[in-house]
Design a protein around this motif. Structure first.
Motif, mmCIF file in Angstrom:
data_model
loop_
_atom_site.group_PDB
_atom_site.id
_atom_site.type_symbol
_atom_site.label_atom_id
_atom_site.label_comp_id
_atom_site.label_asym_id
_atom_site.label_seq_id
_atom_site.Cartn_x
_atom_site.Cartn_y
_atom_site.Cartn_z
ATOM 1 N N ALA A 1 0.818 -1.220 0.000
ATOM 2 C CA ALA A 1 0.000 0.000 0.000
ATOM 3 C C ALA A 1 0.845 1.259 0.000
ATOM 4 C CB ALA A 1 -0.943 -0.003 1.202
ATOM 5 N N VAL A 2 1.952 1.260 0.742
ATOM 6 C CA VAL A 2 2.758 2.493 0.822
ATOM 7 C C VAL A 2 3.605 2.696 -0.434
ATOM 8 C CG1 VAL A 2 2.818 2.457 3.336
ATOM 9 C CG2 VAL A 2 4.690 1.412 2.059
ATOM 10 N N ARG A 3 3.770 1.651 -1.248
ATOM 11 C CA ARG A 3 4.635 1.776 -2.427
ATOM 12 C C ARG A 3 3.869 1.833 -3.746
ATOM 13 N NH1 ARG A 3 10.425 -1.160 -1.074
ATOM 14 N NH2 ARG A 3 10.799 0.193 0.713
ATOM 15 N N HIS A 4 2.570 1.558 -3.722
ATOM 16 C CA HIS A 4 1.835 1.597 -4.984
ATOM 17 C C HIS A 4 1.438 3.037 -5.303
ATOM 18 C CE1 HIS A 4 -1.086 0.920 -8.136
ATOM 19 N NE2 HIS A 4 -0.601 -0.301 -8.254
ATOM 20 N N PRO A 5 1.785 3.529 -6.488
ATOM 21 C CA PRO A 5 1.516 4.931 -6.806
ATOM 22 C C PRO A 5 0.030 5.261 -6.936
ATOM 23 C CG PRO A 5 2.316 3.759 -8.747
ATOM 24 C CD PRO A 5 2.493 2.834 -7.582
ATOM 25 N N GLY A 6 -0.803 4.256 -7.106
ATOM 26 C CA GLY A 6 -2.231 4.499 -7.237
ATOM 27 C C GLY A 6 -2.981 4.494 -5.928
ATOM 28 N N ILE A 7 -2.259 4.322 -4.815
ATOM 29 C CA ILE A 7 -2.881 4.269 -3.494
ATOM 30 C C ILE A 7 -2.341 5.388 -2.624
ATOM 31 C CG2 ILE A 7 -3.001 2.932 -1.339
ATOM 32 C CD1 ILE A 7 -3.225 0.425 -3.018
ATOM 33 N N ASP A 8 -3.232 6.134 -2.017
ATOM 34 C CA ASP A 8 -2.889 7.180 -1.043
ATOM 35 C C ASP A 8 -3.306 6.672 0.331
ATOM 36 O OD1 ASP A 8 -2.513 9.461 0.488
ATOM 37 O OD2 ASP A 8 -4.289 10.484 -0.306
ATOM 38 N N LEU A 9 -2.352 6.061 1.051
ATOM 39 C CA LEU A 9 -2.644 5.494 2.367
ATOM 40 C C LEU A 9 -2.712 6.621 3.386
ATOM 41 C CD1 LEU A 9 -3.135 2.955 4.061
ATOM 42 C CD2 LEU A 9 -0.651 2.773 4.359
ATOM 43 N N ARG A 10 -3.926 6.925 3.848
ATOM 44 C CA ARG A 10 -4.146 8.087 4.702
ATOM 45 C C ARG A 10 -4.045 7.774 6.185
ATOM 46 N NH1 ARG A 10 -6.096 12.277 1.760
ATOM 47 N NH2 ARG A 10 -6.890 13.304 3.634
ATOM 48 N N ALA A 11 -4.258 6.523 6.574
ATOM 49 C CA ALA A 11 -4.202 6.156 7.990
ATOM 50 C C ALA A 11 -4.217 4.639 8.111
ATOM 51 C CB ALA A 11 -5.381 6.756 8.760
#
Length: 323
Positions: A28-38
């Motif tokens: 999740a933290v490395r995929h450019p299409g995902i903005d992990l907010r919390a």
């Protein structure tokens, strides 16, 4: 739910960080299409304080930005907590001897953080629970207004066929069946990424070995986690490794990688051997129970029945090897 949009998908993960939750966080933290907010933490694979520690450790090893992490429920709504340390190790994350994280959790509880981040997001959030659903049930019952800014809930849990905690119940749902029943009444689109696809996505041993040999900490950690084995099945010098929970996050990044059907689903709450079972109605037409007035209103859920294994393995490897 597509990464073809101009902006990445805002995502919140709720987890009980053991081995495969850690794999999911790394992705999740490395995929450019995902903005992990919390990230919110709940008791499950290990106790909730261990989950918090493991989550902070993974984010630190991955070189993640300053993502808020909150402590959540330390036990299910009704029953005592029952860990899976026999699978995930004493520390809940493979007993890899990782250093104590320098990061710390935020000073609000998981439900408060979930509400705050969901309502503050400029775009509807995709919620990805990878754990027993206690935090999510508490959120939905305490702050039902959050549903207006939830795009979809993609949860790892349940099974159409065979369970793992019992012959018919999957661990996350079995750990807190009442919470899972609350989730199904959320009033938002839901995707169930259950054991039927969970167990099929396996990274070959040659790829696992390459990850383990990496000089980059996050990539190397992914390899060590994939190589982890239940002590009863250890001994393979080049073990393959299941993505487990990480497959649910892959399904958010690349929804075309799974095949789903919109089906009625309910959770068995009765004591006994079926408690925690996700009863998925695959029948093409109503049966005698419904004909004679005994039917119950069931939630309609997009149930994952097929998965493109090679596609998800390639996606995962390409993402976690992105330094």
């Amino acid at each position: 739910m597509t990464t073809n949009a101009q902006q990445p998908i805002p995502v919140i993960i709720d987890c009980d960080t053991g081995v495969d939750d850690a794999l999911a966080l790394l992705f999740a933290v490395r995929h450019p299409g995902i903005d992990l907010r919390a990230v919110t933490c709940v008791a499950g694979n290990t106790d909730v304080d261990g989950v918090v520690r493991n989550t902070l450790t993974v984010l630190e090893q991955a070189g993640a930005p300053d993502i808020p992490v909150a402590r959540g429920a330390e036990r299910p709504l009704i029953e005592p907590a029952r860990s899976a340390r026999h699978v995930h190790g004493v520390d809940g994350m493979g007993d890899l001897g990782l250093p104590v994280p320098a990061r710390t959790r935020v000073d609000v509880d998981a439900v408060t953080l979930l509400r705050r981040e969901i309502l503050a997001s400029p775009r509807p959030v995709t919620l990805i629970p990878l754990a027993p659903l206690t935090n999510i049930a508490l959120l939905l019952r305490t702050h039902p207004e959050v549903v207006r800014n939830i795009e979809r809930i993609v949860f790892m849990g349940g099974a159409v066929a065979t369970g793992n905690a019992t012959p018919v119940a999957e661990f996350n749902v079995w750990h807190d069946p009442e919470a899972a029943a609350v989730l199904l009444t959320a009033g938002v689109p839901i995707t169930m990424y259950g054991l039927d696809v969970f167990q099929r996505v396996v990274v070959p041993g040659t790829d696992v070995r390459r990850l383990r040999d990496s000089a980059e900490p996050g990539t190397r950690l992914a390899g060590e986690l994939l190589a982890h084995r239940d002590p009863a099945t250890s001994g393979d010098p080049t073990p393959s490794g299941g993505l487990g929970d990480a497959g649910a996050v892959c399904a958010v990044a690349d929804p075309a990688g799974i095949g789903t059907r919109l089906l009625p689903v309910e959770v068995s709450l009765a004591p006994g051997p079926t408690r925690g079972q996700t009863i998925v109605d695959l029948r093409p037409r109503p049966g005698e129970s419904e004909i004679h007035g005994g039917g119950r209103e069931q939630a309609l859920v997009d149930v994952a029945l097929e998965v493109d294994v090679e596609r998800f393995v390639k996606l995962y490897l390409a993402t976690v090897e992105r330094a």
